[in-house]
Design a protein around this motif. Structure first.
Motif, PDB file in Angstrom:
ATOM      1  N   CYS A  13      14.400  12.448 -32.723  1.00  6.84           N
ATOM      2  CA  CYS A  13      13.455  13.467 -33.134  1.00  6.84           C
ATOM      3  C   CYS A  13      13.799  13.950 -34.547  1.00  6.84           C
ATOM      4  O   CYS A  13      14.874  13.672 -35.068  1.00  6.84           O
ATOM      5  CB  CYS A  13      13.469  14.629 -32.147  1.00  6.84           C
ATOM      6  SG  CYS A  13      14.967  15.598 -32.201  1.00  6.84           S
ATOM      7  N   CYS A  16      17.160  15.873 -34.883  1.00  6.07           N
ATOM      8  CA  CYS A  16      18.332  15.026 -34.736  1.00  6.07           C
ATOM      9  C   CYS A  16      18.462  14.103 -35.946  1.00  6.07           C
ATOM     10  O   CYS A  16      19.540  13.789 -36.399  1.00  6.07           O
ATOM     11  CB  CYS A  16      18.222  14.200 -33.454  1.00  6.07           C
ATOM     12  SG  CYS A  16      18.476  15.170 -31.968  1.00  6.07           S
ATOM     13  N   CYS A  23      20.200  11.418 -30.553  1.00  4.30           N
ATOM     14  CA  CYS A  23      19.096  12.007 -29.814  1.00  4.30           C
ATOM     15  C   CYS A  23      18.993  11.380 -28.436  1.00  4.30           C
ATOM     16  O   CYS A  23      19.152  10.179 -28.280  1.00  4.30           O
ATOM     17  CB  CYS A  23      17.795  11.793 -30.595  1.00  4.30           C
ATOM     18  SG  CYS A  23      16.414  12.700 -29.916  1.00  4.30           S
ATOM     19  N   CYS A  29      14.395  16.731 -26.470  1.00  2.45           N
ATOM     20  CA  CYS A  29      15.774  16.287 -26.288  1.00  2.45           C
ATOM     21  C   CYS A  29      16.712  17.469 -26.042  1.00  2.45           C
ATOM     22  O   CYS A  29      16.388  18.615 -26.356  1.00  2.45           O
ATOM     23  CB  CYS A  29      16.216  15.473 -27.486  1.00  2.45           C
ATOM     24  SG  CYS A  29      16.472  16.450 -28.959  1.00  2.45           S
ATOM     25  N   CYS A  32      17.635  19.848 -28.967  1.00  2.00           N
ATOM     26  CA  CYS A  32      16.603  20.806 -29.342  1.00  2.00           C
ATOM     27  C   CYS A  32      16.500  21.928 -28.310  1.00  2.00           C
ATOM     28  O   CYS A  32      16.268  23.080 -28.652  1.00  2.00           O
ATOM     29  CB  CYS A  32      15.260  20.100 -29.471  1.00  2.00           C
ATOM     30  SG  CYS A  32      15.156  19.054 -30.930  1.00  2.00           S
TER      31      CYS A  32
HETATM   32 ZN    ZN Z   1      16.682  14.859 -30.685  1.00  5.33          ZN
END
Ligand code: ZN
Ligand code: ZN
Length: 66
Positions: A13, A16, A23, A29, A32
């Motif tokens: 993402c 990341c 991730c 994830c 986050c």
């Molecule tokens: Zn991530």
């Protein structure tokens, strides 16, 4: 044996990716979630301006119509 289709987990993402973190690859994830960040996945838009090949359709039709 489980056959799971996992097409390359190199996808991370945006958050990341910024921090070069690993991730988990989930829609949201873990990283986050822990950091209360908005998990986003941006598709790398490599496609630039599709080359439109102008093929004369008339010829195709002409062949069909024979
Ligand atoms: Zn991530
Ligand atoms: Zn994330």
């Amino acid at each position: 044996m489980r056959k799971r289709k996992q097409p390359y987990i190199g996808l991370a993402c945006t958050n990341c990716r910024k921090s070069h973190a690993r991730c988990s690859g989930n829609p949201i994830c873990e990283r986050c979630v822990n950091r209360n960040l908005i998990c986003e996945y941006k598709k790398s838009g490599r496609k630039r301006g599709p080359k439109s090949k102008k093929q004369s359709f008339e010829t195709m039709i002409d062949l069909k119509d024979s």
